[in-house]
Design a protein around this motif. Sequence first.
Motif, PDB file in Angstrom:
ATOM      1  N   PHE A   1       0.738  -1.114  -0.041  1.00 34.24           N
ATOM      2  CA  PHE A   1      -0.117   0.135  -0.065  1.00 34.24           C
ATOM      3  C   PHE A   1       0.866   1.260  -0.093  1.00 34.24           C
ATOM      4  O   PHE A   1       0.772   2.182  -0.715  1.00 34.24           O
ATOM      5  CB  PHE A   1      -0.820  -0.131   1.236  1.00 34.24           C
ATOM      6  CG  PHE A   1      -1.780   1.044   1.199  1.00 34.24           C
ATOM      7  CD1 PHE A   1      -2.718   1.453   0.217  1.00 34.24           C
ATOM      8  CD2 PHE A   1      -1.773   1.782   2.383  1.00 34.24           C
ATOM      9  CE1 PHE A   1      -3.645   2.676   0.396  1.00 34.24           C
ATOM     10  CE2 PHE A   1      -2.807   2.986   2.689  1.00 34.24           C
ATOM     11  CZ  PHE A   1      -3.446   3.198   1.452  1.00 34.24           C
TER      12      PHE A   1
ATOM     13  N   CYS B   1       1.759   4.152  -2.975  1.00 38.36           N
ATOM     14  CA  CYS B   1       0.962   5.375  -2.912  1.00 38.36           C
ATOM     15  C   CYS B   1       1.664   6.560  -3.827  1.00 38.36           C
ATOM     16  O   CYS B   1       2.831   6.594  -3.813  1.00 38.36           O
ATOM     17  CB  CYS B   1       1.216   5.668  -1.246  1.00 38.36           C
ATOM     18  SG  CYS B   1       0.965   7.453  -0.834  1.00 38.36           S
ATOM     19  N   TYR B   2       0.759   7.368  -4.012  1.00 37.89           N
ATOM     20  CA  TYR B   2       1.214   8.319  -4.986  1.00 37.89           C
ATOM     21  C   TYR B   2       2.299   9.280  -4.552  1.00 37.89           C
ATOM     22  O   TYR B   2       3.204   9.793  -5.030  1.00 37.89           O
ATOM     23  CB  TYR B   2      -0.059   9.311  -5.615  1.00 37.89           C
ATOM     24  CG  TYR B   2      -0.959   8.402  -6.576  1.00 37.89           C
ATOM     25  CD1 TYR B   2      -0.780   8.689  -7.964  1.00 37.89           C
ATOM     26  CD2 TYR B   2      -1.744   7.336  -6.185  1.00 37.89           C
ATOM     27  CE1 TYR B   2      -1.352   7.820  -8.850  1.00 37.89           C
ATOM     28  CE2 TYR B   2      -2.601   6.855  -6.843  1.00 37.89           C
ATOM     29  CZ  TYR B   2      -2.527   6.955  -8.475  1.00 37.89           C
ATOM     30  OH  TYR B   2      -3.174   6.213  -8.937  1.00 37.89           O
ATOM     31  N   TYR B   3       1.865   9.982  -3.224  1.00 33.82           N
ATOM     32  CA  TYR B   3       2.921  10.582  -2.324  1.00 33.82           C
ATOM     33  C   TYR B   3       3.810  10.009  -2.139  1.00 33.82           C
ATOM     34  O   TYR B   3       5.087  10.655  -2.186  1.00 33.82           O
ATOM     35  CB  TYR B   3       2.207  11.175  -0.975  1.00 33.82           C
ATOM     36  CG  TYR B   3       3.005  12.016  -0.313  1.00 33.82           C
ATOM     37  CD1 TYR B   3       3.243  13.091  -0.428  1.00 33.82           C
ATOM     38  CD2 TYR B   3       3.787  11.340   0.727  1.00 33.82           C
ATOM     39  CE1 TYR B   3       4.118  13.812   0.278  1.00 33.82           C
ATOM     40  CE2 TYR B   3       4.544  12.157   1.766  1.00 33.82           C
ATOM     41  CZ  TYR B   3       4.854  13.469   1.201  1.00 33.82           C
ATOM     42  OH  TYR B   3       5.655  14.037   2.015  1.00 33.82           O
TER      43      TYR B   3
ATOM     44  N   HIS C   1      -2.305   0.010  -6.758  1.00 33.78           N
ATOM     45  CA  HIS C   1      -2.492   0.883  -5.750  1.00 33.78           C
ATOM     46  C   HIS C   1      -3.995   0.608  -5.101  1.00 33.78           C
ATOM     47  O   HIS C   1      -4.142   0.489  -4.054  1.00 33.78           O
ATOM     48  CB  HIS C   1      -2.168   2.288  -5.849  1.00 33.78           C
ATOM     49  CG  HIS C   1      -2.408   2.904  -4.742  1.00 33.78           C
ATOM     50  ND1 HIS C   1      -1.493   2.791  -3.610  1.00 33.78           N
ATOM     51  CD2 HIS C   1      -3.137   4.102  -4.351  1.00 33.78           C
ATOM     52  CE1 HIS C   1      -1.924   3.480  -2.408  1.00 33.78           C
ATOM     53  NE2 HIS C   1      -2.902   4.462  -3.008  1.00 33.78           N
TER      54      HIS C   1
ATOM     55  N   TYR D   1      -4.684   8.602   6.932  1.00 35.13           N
ATOM     56  CA  TYR D   1      -3.938   8.116   5.832  1.00 35.13           C
ATOM     57  C   TYR D   1      -4.648   7.548   4.677  1.00 35.13           C
ATOM     58  O   TYR D   1      -4.795   8.063   3.394  1.00 35.13           O
ATOM     59  CB  TYR D   1      -2.728   7.513   6.392  1.00 35.13           C
ATOM     60  CG  TYR D   1      -1.672   7.106   4.954  1.00 35.13           C
ATOM     61  CD1 TYR D   1      -1.170   7.876   3.958  1.00 35.13           C
ATOM     62  CD2 TYR D   1      -1.287   5.625   4.961  1.00 35.13           C
ATOM     63  CE1 TYR D   1      -0.472   7.594   3.027  1.00 35.13           C
ATOM     64  CE2 TYR D   1      -0.669   5.172   4.126  1.00 35.13           C
ATOM     65  CZ  TYR D   1       0.068   6.034   2.895  1.00 35.13           C
ATOM     66  OH  TYR D   1       0.740   5.596   1.894  1.00 35.13           O
TER      67      TYR D   1
ATOM     68  N   CYS E   1      -6.500   8.942   0.664  1.00 33.91           N
ATOM     69  CA  CYS E   1      -5.882   8.248  -0.495  1.00 33.91           C
ATOM     70  C   CYS E   1      -6.506   8.774  -1.783  1.00 33.91           C
ATOM     71  O   CYS E   1      -7.598   9.105  -1.874  1.00 33.91           O
ATOM     72  CB  CYS E   1      -6.028   6.620  -0.451  1.00 33.91           C
ATOM     73  SG  CYS E   1      -5.432   5.983  -2.037  1.00 33.91           S
ATOM     74  N   HIS E   2      -5.851   9.243  -2.866  1.00 33.89           N
ATOM     75  CA  HIS E   2      -6.062   9.434  -4.058  1.00 33.89           C
ATOM     76  C   HIS E   2      -7.041   8.517  -4.863  1.00 33.89           C
ATOM     77  O   HIS E   2      -7.971   8.902  -5.505  1.00 33.89           O
ATOM     78  CB  HIS E   2      -4.686  10.006  -5.106  1.00 33.89           C
ATOM     79  CG  HIS E   2      -3.919  10.882  -4.704  1.00 33.89           C
ATOM     80  ND1 HIS E   2      -3.370  10.951  -3.322  1.00 33.89           N
ATOM     81  CD2 HIS E   2      -3.704  11.940  -5.150  1.00 33.89           C
ATOM     82  CE1 HIS E   2      -2.588  11.990  -3.295  1.00 33.89           C
ATOM     83  NE2 HIS E   2      -2.952  12.906  -4.315  1.00 33.89           N
ATOM     84  N   SER E   3      -6.845   7.351  -4.577  1.00 35.60           N
ATOM     85  CA  SER E   3      -7.466   6.292  -5.130  1.00 35.60           C
ATOM     86  C   SER E   3      -9.028   6.220  -4.740  1.00 35.60           C
ATOM     87  O   SER E   3      -9.983   6.036  -5.263  1.00 35.60           O
ATOM     88  CB  SER E   3      -7.115   4.979  -5.166  1.00 35.60           C
ATOM     89  OG  SER E   3      -5.663   4.775  -5.737  1.00 35.60           O
TER      90      SER E   3
ATOM     91  N   HIS F   1      -2.654  14.639   2.574  1.00 32.12           N
ATOM     92  CA  HIS F   1      -2.206  13.297   2.409  1.00 32.12           C
ATOM     93  C   HIS F   1      -0.759  13.077   2.954  1.00 32.12           C
ATOM     94  O   HIS F   1      -0.282  12.106   3.572  1.00 32.12           O
ATOM     95  CB  HIS F   1      -2.543  13.076   1.118  1.00 32.12           C
ATOM     96  CG  HIS F   1      -2.198  11.484   0.897  1.00 32.12           C
ATOM     97  ND1 HIS F   1      -3.026  10.330   1.572  1.00 32.12           N
ATOM     98  CD2 HIS F   1      -1.397  10.668  -0.014  1.00 32.12           C
ATOM     99  CE1 HIS F   1      -2.644   9.260   1.202  1.00 32.12           C
ATOM    100  NE2 HIS F   1      -1.663   9.173   0.390  1.00 32.12           N
TER     101      HIS F   1
HETATM  102 FE1  FES Z   1      -1.229   7.677  -0.975  1.00 36.21          FE
HETATM  103 FE2  FES Z   1      -3.446   6.118  -1.826  1.00 36.21          FE
HETATM  104  S1  FES Z   1      -2.323   5.984   0.190  1.00 36.21           S
HETATM  105  S2  FES Z   1      -2.372   7.875  -2.880  1.00 36.21           S
END
Ligand code: FES
Length: 248
Positions: free
Chosen positions: A86, A90-92, A131, A178, A182-184, A216
């Motif tokens: 995960f 993650c994008y970040y 993701h 967190y 999330c972006h998703s 985020h």
């Molecule tokens: Fe960071 Fe999904 S947990 S973008």
Amino acid sequence: MSTKPVIGTDKRLTERQDLWWLEPLLVAVVLTSFVIYTIWAVLQRSDFHFGPYTSPFYSIPFTSAEKLEWLPFSPAFLVIWIPIGFRATCYYFRRNMYRAFFWDPPACWVAEPKRSYSGERKFPFVLNNLHRYFWYLAVFALFFHIYEAGKAFFFEDGFGMGLGTLIMLLDVTFLSLYIFSCHSWRHLAGGCLNCFSKHKGRYTLWQRISQLNEQHGLWFWLSLMTVWVTDIYIRLLSKGILTDVRFF
Ligand code: FES
């Protein structure tokens, strides 16, 4: 938009005069330390439990890690791949990883040493597309963290609250923030809609997630730190180096 990387034309990477290198350096040091600590803690197979507290690394669904001592490997391996997958996708985290470890590029307006760019279309980076599925698994795992935090109120002498309970509650709180920023998840809630006005519920949810999503990165770091501190605290209690503080 061009996908060609910005490449330094002279010996200097940038004309920036500020401490642009400090952030990627700190990120590299903290993440490397965390990974080394996690590998060590997972391989230990001991000191992950004290009184009603269980380390989040060993928060295993449907049973407790102590009952799995017969396994030929550390029981933490049964669950640790979920937060690893995960966080790694993650994008970040990806932004930080590319800056701190690959210098791809290390900061804004700084040239990257690499001369080619293939995006995330090749192995292993193509796995980042998983993701969303890791998000589902992370929500599943979160329930067991919440269960463990609830258990942390039940001591041998009855209901109570100790510093460990507080730390575990903080861990679950930051982990929830967190996961749900999330972006998703934001895309799941409000993506693929042509008209928000016809989906008021989803639009409201998307707005709330968007507010959380603005921070985020902060939730990423706070949840990483609290999971780390929780494991260290329980480990030190278990080894007899610290004594738990009981509030009631
Ligand atoms: Fe960071 Fe999904 S947990 S973008």
